[in-house]
Motif scaffolding. Structure first.
Motif, PDB file in Angstrom:
ATOM      1  N   GLY A  47      -6.187 -12.696   8.368  1.00  8.19           N
ATOM      2  CA  GLY A  47      -5.178 -13.670   7.920  1.00  8.19           C
ATOM      3  C   GLY A  47      -3.792 -13.332   8.441  1.00  8.19           C
ATOM      4  N   GLY A  48      -2.929 -14.343   8.445  1.00  7.69           N
ATOM      5  CA  GLY A  48      -1.536 -14.159   8.828  1.00  7.69           C
ATOM      6  C   GLY A  48      -1.328 -14.016  10.328  1.00  7.69           C
ATOM      7  N   ILE A  49      -0.078 -13.928  10.721  1.00  5.78           N
ATOM      8  CA  ILE A  49       0.275 -13.617  12.107  1.00  5.78           C
ATOM      9  C   ILE A  49       0.142 -12.106  12.248  1.00  5.78           C
ATOM     10  N   THR A  50      -0.611 -11.663  13.242  1.00  8.81           N
ATOM     11  CA  THR A  50      -0.833 -10.220  13.406  1.00  8.81           C
ATOM     12  C   THR A  50      -0.526  -9.811  14.846  1.00  8.81           C
ATOM     13  N   TRP A  51      -0.822  -8.566  15.170  1.00  5.77           N
ATOM     14  CA  TRP A  51      -0.607  -8.056  16.526  1.00  5.77           C
ATOM     15  C   TRP A  51      -1.389  -8.847  17.568  1.00  5.77           C
ATOM     16  N   LYS A  52      -2.464  -9.521  17.099  1.00  3.99           N
ATOM     17  CA  LYS A  52      -3.236 -10.331  18.052  1.00  3.99           C
ATOM     18  C   LYS A  52      -2.394 -11.491  18.568  1.00  3.99           C
ATOM     19  N   ASP A  53      -1.439 -11.937  17.738  1.00  5.52           N
ATOM     20  CA  ASP A  53      -0.541 -13.016  18.160  1.00  5.52           C
ATOM     21  C   ASP A  53       0.699 -12.467  18.874  1.00  5.52           C
ATOM     22  N   VAL A  54       1.208 -11.382  18.363  1.00  2.00           N
ATOM     23  CA  VAL A  54       2.452 -10.811  18.901  1.00  2.00           C
ATOM     24  C   VAL A  54       2.176  -9.362  19.288  1.00  2.00           C
ATOM     25  N   ASP A  55       1.528  -9.172  20.428  1.00  3.30           N
ATOM     26  CA  ASP A  55       1.189  -7.805  20.835  1.00  3.30           C
ATOM     27  C   ASP A  55       2.327  -7.241  21.687  1.00  3.30           C
ATOM     28  N   LEU A  56       3.439  -6.977  21.015  1.00  7.04           N
ATOM     29  CA  LEU A  56       4.644  -6.520  21.716  1.00  7.04           C
ATOM     30  C   LEU A  56       5.155  -5.235  21.082  1.00  7.04           C
ATOM     31  N   LYS A  57       5.921  -4.520  21.884  1.00  6.81           N
ATOM     32  CA  LYS A  57       6.549  -3.305  21.347  1.00  6.81           C
ATOM     33  C   LYS A  57       8.055  -3.482  21.330  1.00  6.81           C
ATOM     34  N   MET A  58       8.697  -2.836  20.377  1.00  5.85           N
ATOM     35  CA  MET A  58      10.142  -2.933  20.263  1.00  5.85           C
ATOM     36  C   MET A  58      10.793  -2.180  21.426  1.00  5.85           C
ATOM     37  N   ALA A  59      12.067  -2.480  21.651  1.00  6.50           N
ATOM     38  CA  ALA A  59      12.849  -1.739  22.636  1.00  6.50           C
ATOM     39  C   ALA A  59      14.067  -1.187  21.914  1.00  6.50           C
ATOM     40  N   SER A  60      14.651  -0.176  22.475  1.00  7.98           N
ATOM     41  CA  SER A  60      15.809   0.439  21.853  1.00  7.98           C
ATOM     42  C   SER A  60      17.078  -0.142  22.465  1.00  7.98           C
ATOM     43  N   VAL A  61      17.855  -0.857  21.651  1.00  7.28           N
ATOM     44  CA  VAL A  61      19.119  -1.410  22.138  1.00  7.28           C
ATOM     45  C   VAL A  61      20.199  -1.122  21.106  1.00  7.28           C
ATOM     46  N   GLY A  62      21.457  -1.262  21.526  1.00 12.37           N
ATOM     47  CA  GLY A  62      22.560  -1.123  20.579  1.00 12.37           C
ATOM     48  C   GLY A  62      23.001   0.309  20.422  1.00 12.37           C
ATOM     49  N   GLY A 119      23.401   4.063  19.802  1.00 15.02           N
ATOM     50  CA  GLY A 119      22.508   5.221  19.864  1.00 15.02           C
ATOM     51  C   GLY A 119      21.184   4.925  20.546  1.00 15.02           C
ATOM     52  N   ALA A 120      21.146   3.864  21.378  1.00 19.68           N
ATOM     53  CA  ALA A 120      19.893   3.474  22.022  1.00 19.68           C
ATOM     54  C   ALA A 120      19.429   4.560  22.991  1.00 19.68           C
ATOM     55  N   THR A 121      18.122   4.756  23.044  1.00 23.78           N
ATOM     56  CA  THR A 121      17.565   5.723  23.983  1.00 23.78           C
ATOM     57  C   THR A 121      16.371   5.099  24.677  1.00 23.78           C
ATOM     58  N   LYS A 122      16.103   5.580  25.869  1.00 29.04           N
ATOM     59  CA  LYS A 122      14.971   5.044  26.630  1.00 29.04           C
ATOM     60  C   LYS A 122      13.997   6.185  26.902  1.00 29.04           C
ATOM     61  N   GLY A 123      12.799   5.833  27.303  1.00 30.96           N
ATOM     62  CA  GLY A 123      11.889   6.848  27.804  1.00 30.96           C
ATOM     63  C   GLY A 123      10.795   7.244  26.841  1.00 30.96           C
ATOM     64  N   PHE A 124      10.619   6.494  25.780  1.00 21.65           N
ATOM     65  CA  PHE A 124       9.554   6.828  24.839  1.00 21.65           C
ATOM     66  C   PHE A 124       8.635   5.623  24.644  1.00 21.65           C
ATOM     67  N   GLU A 125       8.406   4.876  25.724  1.00 21.15           N
ATOM     68  CA  GLU A 125       7.687   3.606  25.581  1.00 21.15           C
ATOM     69  C   GLU A 125       6.425   3.740  24.734  1.00 21.15           C
ATOM     70  N   TYR A 126       5.681   4.817  24.988  1.00 18.26           N
ATOM     71  CA  TYR A 126       4.394   4.919  24.278  1.00 18.26           C
ATOM     72  C   TYR A 126       4.569   5.230  22.799  1.00 18.26           C
ATOM     73  N   LEU A 127       5.803   5.618  22.399  1.00 18.80           N
ATOM     74  CA  LEU A 127       6.035   5.859  20.968  1.00 18.80           C
ATOM     75  C   LEU A 127       6.891   4.762  20.343  1.00 18.80           C
ATOM     76  N   GLU A 128       7.125   3.681  21.100  1.00 21.02           N
ATOM     77  CA  GLU A 128       7.950   2.610  20.552  1.00 21.02           C
ATOM     78  C   GLU A 128       7.244   1.926  19.382  1.00 21.02           C
ATOM     79  N   HIS A 129       8.060   1.404  18.502  1.00 20.81           N
ATOM     80  CA  HIS A 129       7.583   0.715  17.301  1.00 20.81           C
ATOM     81  C   HIS A 129       6.881  -0.581  17.708  1.00 20.81           C
ATOM     82  N   PRO A 130       5.627  -0.787  17.288  1.00 25.69           N
ATOM     83  CA  PRO A 130       5.011  -2.084  17.560  1.00 25.69           C
ATOM     84  C   PRO A 130       5.681  -3.160  16.699  1.00 25.69           C
ATOM     85  N   VAL A 131       5.768  -4.368  17.218  1.00 26.67           N
ATOM     86  CA  VAL A 131       6.347  -5.447  16.407  1.00 26.67           C
ATOM     87  C   VAL A 131       5.512  -5.612  15.141  1.00 26.67           C
TER      88      VAL A 131
END
Lengths: 289, 676
Positions: free
Chosen positions: B43-58, B60-72
């Motif tokens: 049920g509901g909208i799940t990762w199957k609909d939005v299979d995206l990962k967050m990005a770091s912006v704003g 104190g933003a940091t890059k380089g941890f794609e595989y540890l990024e927060h899933p939407v």
């Protein structure tokens, strides 16, 4: 923070409200000022399909000087009682408690009957009524009955109110001259429930305690009457030693549990200190009269 | 109508005030576990609909941890209580909450949560493929050895996690017209959000517009982008209907990004005259369960500042950010600065006590007499003259004689880089202004008017400050890190001067009339790539009552603000910041049990400073204009840095207890000797 769906009914007299309560049984609950119930609904801790509001019942909101007691209609606003001249004059203990009850916004909506019948051990008015020896008038389908405040509180959120019954009036007996009381409450901030509260009402006769009413808030499953402390003080002078011992007996009557407000030891220490403060303040007020 | 009057009288236009025909309301199903495998979601909208990962912006933003990024939305794993797992929507917010309770089923297999950041250092790695739970691990300074140091003091300090808790929680409205996504949002930076939407959802910059609504406080919370915003945008694009999501207070406490959550283990070497010979330390940041918060950045940032306003020749700090099963840490007003000051200032007070010296005397002894760059990389101007004038102006010695006084001082490191943008549009006799950083309660309109009336000689009443809108200003940074008057102000000064020159070029001579009669559009990116630090000090007096409760009596601030652009801005920043510093020290904190369940998920438990707890404020200015075009220096975070250290010391003096943690447990305060 949106409550689950409910039916809202606003009868215009108490008997109609009682009929509705009986019609919907366990699915119904009385809504007084809503200051406890609505947050519970909004945070979805509970759901109540039928809310029967007493806001349109006009004849249970009053503060009347009776012959032997002050009569308070259950739907009287906390703020109205707080600012009542007769309460200020005769029951400073009540003014103390009301002035510290939540915040002014809550007191402008919350009712005396709601605070008393919700059965939350952290509500302030139950211990004050216990200290003052108040009685509660309760109306149900089969008529009216009176319950003494000491018999009213059974467990957390459980009172002597049967299903289908409504608290309609609180009767606070006048205490003789040379009486006075105080309510001392300790909380982290205005946004918080108390760690502990204590209500003390004293009647003096030439420095000797003739009668004492003492009860505590937030220190057990219900507001608790400290009968041993009351009995101990009877016939005694309020020497530093006697006050200290009475405070120990108040602590002995408490049943706190450890939680985010503090450990059992901490809560008892606070209660010990505020009990001394409350007894002294009550004494000063009794002497002034 | 004055902006404050408008906002406090209910005439503002906050994001929840936006209503559009056909609008959908979003609600989220969140993890009840701190750490669990997800076996099944129905049920509901799940990762199957939005299979995206967050990005770091704003901020104190940091890059380089794609595989540890927060899933939407969580896929097969949840890392903290409150993590979004599914979303539901309905025509009303009531129905949406009903659906969240009834229409989604999730089966979890709970795992042992890693809650304590220090224990996480030695715990099994949280994710397969990781060697440890360290998200960031860096040494600052150089290792040293001091044999036979006459005084060695070791201690451990904790600033617990704290909610940012603006009056207005997070919120967004998203709409899609088939070509373009438009979002209305409560934010510190429309440009960071636009960058985030583009990066996360793979959208072209032209197809995203971000508009700021009136913003009811932020304190660091609203500089970044959140999973809920992405789901709102996704649903608006899918359904071609406007979508609203408004955070509840409980969601805010559980699942927005809180600040602090830092442990400092310090070791200080000194001689018996009070001269500090060196410091060593570990900084351990409780980063939460995913990368992309401010944790990776903040450990290093705190470590860098640990030498404070002192001439400390030897420093060696291990900066660590560790994974824990909590929501990722975010910036909270001060964002690393208050932690550093707390750790070093508490150590200096300990040294003063050890040597039975006056705390200010020991600070004077270690202050710098010339500009200094510390081994950890902190740039400090000559701090001794500042300290001498602070002590005098604040009446330090008189206060100490009266008792229960604490003093603390600090280097404020404003987030100057990479500068900021501004645009001035003159049309029809009015002057509209956009800044690249978006005000969230600081009243940028006040200093904008002051600057333009000074620079252009125009009546302040023709100046109209505008909220953020990515269609009106092509780029920008954000309002955080004590930077707006310095960087936004400088961009505005430069834009105004450019305008002045244009009028001059056209008419031979500048006049406000010529300016206002015409139509002009001036944009400026004021680039700045260096630190520009300044000094501040606080003095606080307290009283402890019979129940152990601390009452803050007076809070004096002595800050070097450069040129004050607008005094009302300054007074507001000081009053609010001191209140937040007091809140952190005495009332506010997020606490967790051993399973990672939050013990403080209501505002009554998480704490807040109310008006009755606010002391008398006194604000004293140390004026030395900066060399920036705006002549201003940083302010916004200063009181949140100076207040906790001065207050902690005042409480030590009043109680005889050592203060090592914020918030201070009332139970601990009642353990003071005088009560027993």
């Amino acid at each position: 923070m949106m409550p689950p769906a409910f039916e809202y009914m606003a009868p215009t007299d108490v008997d109609e409200a009682i009929d509705l309560l009986n019609r919907y049984g366990d699915d119904a609950k009385i809504l007084a000022g809503g200051q406890s119930l609505l947050p519970l609904l909004k945070s979805r801790i509970t759901s109540i399909p039928y809310l029967i509001s007493l806001s349109e019942v006009k004849d249970i909101s009053y503060i009347t000087d009776g012959k032997n007691s002050l009569k308070i209609g259950a739907m009287t606003l906390d703020a109205d009682l707080e600012y009542s001249p007769t309460v200020r004059k005769n029951f400073p203990i009540l003014s103390d408690a009301l002035g510290q009850l939540a915040d002014p916004l809550v007191r402008n909506m919350g009712t005396v009957g709601g605070n008393l019948s919700h059965g939350d051990p952290s509500n302030d008015l139950p211990s004050v009524m216990l200290a003052l020896d108040a009685t509660f008038k309760i109306r149900g389908k089969s008529g009216e009955r009176e319950v003494h405040s000491r018999d009213f509180y059974m467990d957390t959120f459980v009172t002597a109110l049967e299903h289908g019954e409504i608290l309609t009036e609180i009767s606070v007996p006048y205490w003789p001259a040379a009486s006075g009381g105080a309510y001392v409450k300790f909380r982290k901030g205005t946004w918080n429930f108390s760690v502990a509260g204590v209500a003390v009402q004293l009647q003096l006769d030439n420095e000797i305690v003739k009668k004492a009413g003492i009860a505590i808030t937030s220190m057990g499953p219900t507001a608790l009457k400290a009968s041993e402390a009351e009995n101990y003080l009877k016939g005694k002078k309020l020497t530093a030693e006697n006050v200290r011992h009475a405070a120990e007996l108040v602590v002995a009557a408490s049943q706190p549990s450890s939680d985010s407000y503090g450990s059992v030891e901490y809560k008892k220490e606070i209660l010990r200190r505020i009990s001394v403060q409350a007894i002294k303040k009550a004494q000063t007020r009794a002497e002034v009269k | 109508m004055d902006l404050t009057e408008k906002l406090v009288s209910g005439k503002g236009n906050f994001v929840d005030d936006i209503n559009m025909p056909g609008m959908l309301h979003l609600s989220f199903v969140r993890s009840p576990y701190a750490r669990a495998k997800i076996l099944r979601i129905k049920g509901g909208i799940t990762w199957k609909d939005v299979d995206l990962k967050m990005a770091s912006v704003g901020e104190g933003a940091t890059k380089g941890f794609e595989y540890l990024e927060h899933p939407v939305l969580a896929k097969d794993y949840v890392g903290y209580v409150g993590q979004p797992v599914a979303a539901v929507y309905a025509d009303s917010p009531y129905e949406a909450e009903d659906l969240a309770e009834t229409s989604v089923e999730v089966d979890y297999e709970p795992l042992k949560a890693i809650v304590d950041p220090e224990m996480s250092l030695t715990a099994e790695p949280m994710y397969p493929g990781l060697k440890s739970n360290l998200l960031a691990d860096k040494y600052l300074g150089a290792d040293f050895e001091i044999k036979d140091a006459p005084v060695i003091i070791e201690d451990r300090f904790v600033n617990h996690r704290i909610a940012t808790d603006p009056i207005e929680p997070r919120g967004i409205v998203a709409a899609y017209d088939g070509n373009r996504l438009t979002v209305w949002v409560s934010t510190q930076s429309v440009h960071s959000l636009k960058e985030g939407f583009c990066e996360i959802m793979h959208l072209e910059p032209e197809s995203v517009r971000v508009i700021q609504t009136d913003t009811g406080g932020a304190f660091g919370l609203k500089g970044g982008i959140y999973p809920e915003y992405i789901v709102a945008a996704y649903l608006a694009m899918r359904e071609k209907r406007p979508v609203k999501w408004i955070e509840t207070r409980r969601e805010h406490l559980l699942a927005s990004r809180p600040g602090r959550g830092v442990v400092g283990k310090m070791k200080l070497y000194a001689d018996r005259t009070g001269k500090i010979l060196g410091i060593k330390g570990d900084v351990i940041v409780d980063s939460g369960a995913f990368a992309g918060g401010s944790g990776e950045f903040s450990a290093r940032f705190i470590a860098m500042q640990l030498t404070g306003p002192y001439e400390i020749k030897n420093a060696y700090i291990h900066a660590m950010s560790v994974l824990t099963n909590k929501v990722p840490q975010g910036p909270y007003r001060g964002a690393g600065r208050p932690e550093a000051a707390f750790f070093i200032e508490r150590m200096v007070d300990r040294l003063a006590d050890e040597l039975e010296m006056d705390p200010v005397e020991i600070r004077l002894k270690n202050a710098t007499t010339a500009p200094y760059v510390s081994p950890t990389g902190l740039t400090v101007e000559a701090s001794k003259p500042f300290l001498e004038s602070a002590v005098k102006a604040m009446g330090y010695h008189d206060h100490v004689r009266k008792g229960n006084t604490g003093f603390g001082w600090f280097v404020l490191v404003p987030a100057t880089m990479p500068g900021e943008t501004a645009r001035i549009l003159v049309d029809g006799g009015t002057v509209k202004v956009w800044l690249g950083g978006n005000a969230h309660g600081q009243r940028h309109d006040l200093f904008v008017r002051s600057i333009l009336s000074d620079e252009l000689g125009i009546d302040p009443s023709v100046v109209e400050w505008q909220k953020g809108d990515t269609d009106q200003l092509e780029d920008g940074v954000g309002a955080w890190g004590s930077r707006s008057a310095m960087m936004g102000g400088s961009a505005l000064v430069e834009a105004a001067r450019k305008l002045r020159k244009e009028v001059e070029n056209k008419y031979g001579k500048y006049s406000p009339q010529k300016l206002l009669e015409g139509k002009w559009d001036s944009y400026e990116f004021f680039h700045y790539d260096k630190p520009y630090n300044n000094l501040g000090a606080n003095l606080i007096t307290v009283h402890q009552d019979d129940l152990g409760v601390i009452h803050v009596r007076e809070c004096i601030s002595y800050y070097d603000l450069g040129k004050v652009l607008n005094m009302d801005n300054v007074i507001g920043q000081n009053a609010g910041g001191c209140a937040e510093g007091i809140g952190q020290t005495l009332y506010e904190g997020l606490m967790f049990d051993e399973n990672g369940q939050m013990m403080t998920s209501s505002i009554a438990d998480a704490g807040v400073v109310t008006a009755d707890l606010v002391p008398r404020y006194k604000l004293l200015l140390h004026k030395s204009e900066s060399s920036l075009p705006s002549r201003a220096k940083g302010l916004g975070e200063a009181p949140t840095i100076g207040t906790p250290v001065a207050l902690a010391r005042a409480i030590e003096v009043a109680t005889g207890l050592r203060i090592r943690e914020t918030p201070i447990n009332p139970e601990y305060l009642l353990s003071a000797k005088k009560f027993h």
